[in-house]
Design an enzyme around this catalytic site. Structure first.
Site, PDB file in Angstrom:
ATOM      1  N   LYS A  87       0.823  -1.227   0.000  1.00  0.00           N
ATOM      2  CA  LYS A  87       0.000   0.000   0.000  1.00  0.00           C
ATOM      3  C   LYS A  87       0.847   1.264   0.000  1.00  0.00           C
ATOM      4  O   LYS A  87       0.762   2.110   0.902  1.00  0.00           O
ATOM      5  CB  LYS A  87      -0.967   0.025   1.180  1.00  0.00           C
TER       6      LYS A  87
HETATM    7  P1  5BU Z   1      -8.512 -10.780   7.208  1.00  0.00           P
HETATM    8  O1  5BU Z   1      -7.804 -11.552   8.261  1.00  0.00           O
HETATM    9  O2  5BU Z   1      -9.250 -11.682   6.218  1.00  0.00           O
HETATM   10  O3  5BU Z   1      -9.406  -9.727   7.805  1.00  0.00           O
HETATM   11  O4  5BU Z   1      -7.335 -10.055   6.384  1.00  0.00           O
HETATM   12  C1  5BU Z   1      -7.588  -9.178   5.337  1.00  0.00           C
HETATM   13  C2  5BU Z   1      -6.299  -8.718   4.687  1.00  0.00           C
HETATM   14  O5  5BU Z   1      -6.617  -7.837   3.627  1.00  0.00           O
HETATM   15  C3  5BU Z   1      -5.356  -7.982   5.598  1.00  0.00           C
HETATM   16  O6  5BU Z   1      -4.054  -8.300   5.221  1.00  0.00           O
HETATM   17  C4  5BU Z   1      -5.617  -6.512   5.300  1.00  0.00           C
HETATM   18  O7  5BU Z   1      -4.442  -5.733   5.432  1.00  0.00           O
HETATM   19  C5  5BU Z   1      -6.050  -6.550   3.862  1.00  0.00           C
HETATM   20  N1  5BU Z   1      -7.031  -5.515   3.512  1.00  0.00           N
HETATM   21  C6  5BU Z   1      -8.291  -5.469   4.059  1.00  0.00           C
HETATM   22  O8  5BU Z   1      -8.658  -6.293   4.882  1.00  0.00           O
HETATM   23  N2  5BU Z   1      -9.158  -4.492   3.688  1.00  0.00           N
HETATM   24  C7  5BU Z   1      -8.845  -3.551   2.801  1.00  0.00           C
HETATM   25  O9  5BU Z   1      -9.683  -2.703   2.462  1.00  0.00           O
HETATM   26  C8  5BU Z   1      -7.546  -3.604   2.234  1.00  0.00           C
HETATM   27  C9  5BU Z   1      -6.681  -4.577   2.605  1.00  0.00           C
HETATM   28 BR1  5BU Z   1      -7.085  -2.316   1.010  1.00  0.00          BR
END
Ligand code: 5BU
Length: 459
Positions: A297
């Site tokens: 990012k």
């Molecule tokens: P989760 O454990 O499924 O909640 O992880 C989601 C990943 O996607 C995590 O690494 C975030 O940094 C990434 N992410 C997110 O969740 N939402 C966003 O809007 C963005 C990135 Br951009």
């Protein structure tokens, strides 16, 4: 109440139908133009209208009334006041802040909702509204409509199993007006000819398949991702938000066969060493045929982003196949990512995110015009020219207590036409990450196949 014909003539006095030559939104020239909004400004007419609409069908079955925004909102409100059936309100756009609810008011899953529409033409806005109401687990079986333009909408909805009750249709309206000396025989003939030739075939927007996207893809990384997706029958990207090299490699090995890419936050690995972390990771990626997506990012000016991309201990440029970047630094800030694909952050999944409608619009302009960009991260649909990556997916939870908001694979493929779903904790925190990856992979692929179907409205 007066007769239906007298009632119509009263309504007509408010200027709800005009005859002449009108260019519609679709570019088609129509001999008449309908706008029922003036009806709401005459309380007596609105009240009578509500009763005429309620009289068209037995009401014992309905728990709720809902109008299609905006013109039918006062009609639905008046019907609710006359019948004591509770009203719910459908938003035109989801709220930006707080809950993303599309339906406001008090309701429970499984309740029957009577839908109200002012004018039915192709049936498009009704089909969309019904999908959103059904998304909330409410049932729609009956729709009341004030005026049917007789251009195919009623048939479309009936072919999908809905009962459409129309108070007036344009032919009978013409007859009433002709009898009353308001319309000449020539005008009536012109309207009849128009109606014969203008049945609108409303085709629901379908998504392009991975195969079609593969054929159209310009960027080598898009091509590669789509090729792997087709070969593995997977649209799953696992997010490896673990903090040691051992955990990262272990996860990569376990989920590798089921994913198209592994997403890293490489700066959270506490024992990072290029040789011990990246080299074996690349080996595993090669063995299991997946790409590496570094979720860095970037969010700075071009020169700093270039340094962050190429230097430091991580040397992202040397191993990542594609990276995420904000577009807040403007178009040229993305120029440095020459040898990788860029996934632009268009909208975020977290509660209270500042990626508002207008931000997303501007972000998309940059994303769509920059040759390094292969896709966008978003919780909203984006144009098909670029790939849509959607995080915030979890089958078990709706949030994490830290602002993350989760959707199901079914939702994102069906309503957003997502291309690739990103799953973090749903996989790496599960007791058996390999099995969890397989479950998400199958769920994602099934949802993708369903989203290709033309008619997702099920009965
Ligand atoms: P989760 O454990 O499924 O909640 O992880 C989601 C990943 O996607 C995590 O690494 C975030 O940094 C990434 N992410 C997110 O969740 N939402 C966003 O809007 C963005 C990135 Br951009």
């Amino acid at each position: 109440m007066e007769s239906k014909k007298e009632f119509f003539l009263e309504c007509y006095k408010l200027g709800i139908i005009k005859f002449g030559r009108f260019t519609l939104k679709s570019g088609i020239e129509s001999p008449f133009y309908v706008d029922l909004r003036p009806l709401a400004s005459d309380p007596k007419i609105l009240k009578n209208l509500a009763n005429y609409l309620l009289d068209m069908l037995p009401l014992d079955n309905f728990d709720l009334i809902c109008g299609v925004p905006y013109a039918a909102l006062p009609m639905a409100t008046a019907m609710s006041l006359e019948s004591y059936i509770p009203l719910i309100i459908k938003r035109k756009e989801a709220k930006e802040y707080g809950t993303k609810k599309m339906i406001e008011g008090i309701y429970q899953k499984g309740q029957n909702c009577l839908l109200v529409e002012d004018v039915i033409t192709s049936g498009k806005s009704l089909v969309e509204t019904i999908a959103e109401i059904e998304q909330e687990d409410l049932k729609v079986a009956d729709i009341v409509v004030v005026l049917d333009r007789e251009q195919g909408g009623k048939q479309l909805l009936e072919s999908r199993g809905y009962r459409v009750h129309t108070l007036f249709n344009i032919s009978e309206v013409c007859t009433i007006l002709q009898e009353n000396g308001e319309l000449s025989d020539d005008e009536v003939k012109r309207i009849q000819d128009f109606l014969l030739g203008n049945h609108i075939q409303f085709e629901e927007k379908t998504r392009s398949s991975y195969q079609q996207k593969f054929e159209n893809a310009q960027h080598s990384v898009s091509k590669k991702l789509l090729e792997i997706a087709l070969a593995k029958e997977s649209n799953l990207i696992a997010s490896a938000d673990v903090t040691t090299t051992a955990a990262l490699l272990d996860l990569a090995e376990k989920v590798g066969p089921h994913i198209i890419a592994l997403k890293t936050h490489i700066d959270i690995i506490s024992d990072f060493e290029y040789e011990k972390t990246i080299l074996p990771l690349k080996q595993i990626a090669l063995k299991h045929q997946f790409l590496l997506m570094e979720d860095r990012k970037f969010a700075d000016i071009g020169n700093t982003q270039e340094l962050q991309f190429t230097s430091g201990v991580f040397r992202i440029t040397d191993w990542a196949d594609f990276v995420t970047s904000q577009v807040i630094g403007g178009f040229e800030s993305l120029d440095c990512f020459k040898n990788v694909g860029v996934v632009a952050i268009v909208g975020m999944s977290s509660k209270g995110t500042l990626t508002s409608n207008s931000y997303r619009e501007e972000a998309l302009k940059v994303a769509l015009s920059h040759p390094n960009v292969i896709g966008g991260v978003s919780q909203n649909p984006i144009p098909e020219e670029i790939l849509l990556f959607t995080p915030g997916v979890n089958l078990a939870d709706s949030g994490d207590g830290k602002g993350q908001q989760y959707n199901t694979p079914e939702h994102i493929f069906k309503t957003l036409h997502t291309d690739f779903m990103i799953v973090g904790r749903g996989i790496y925190q599960s007791e058996n990450p390999e099995q969890a990856a397989l479950i998400y992979k199958n769920e994602g692929w099934k949802s993708y196949l369903n989203s290709l179907e033309k008619n997702p409205v099920e009965h």
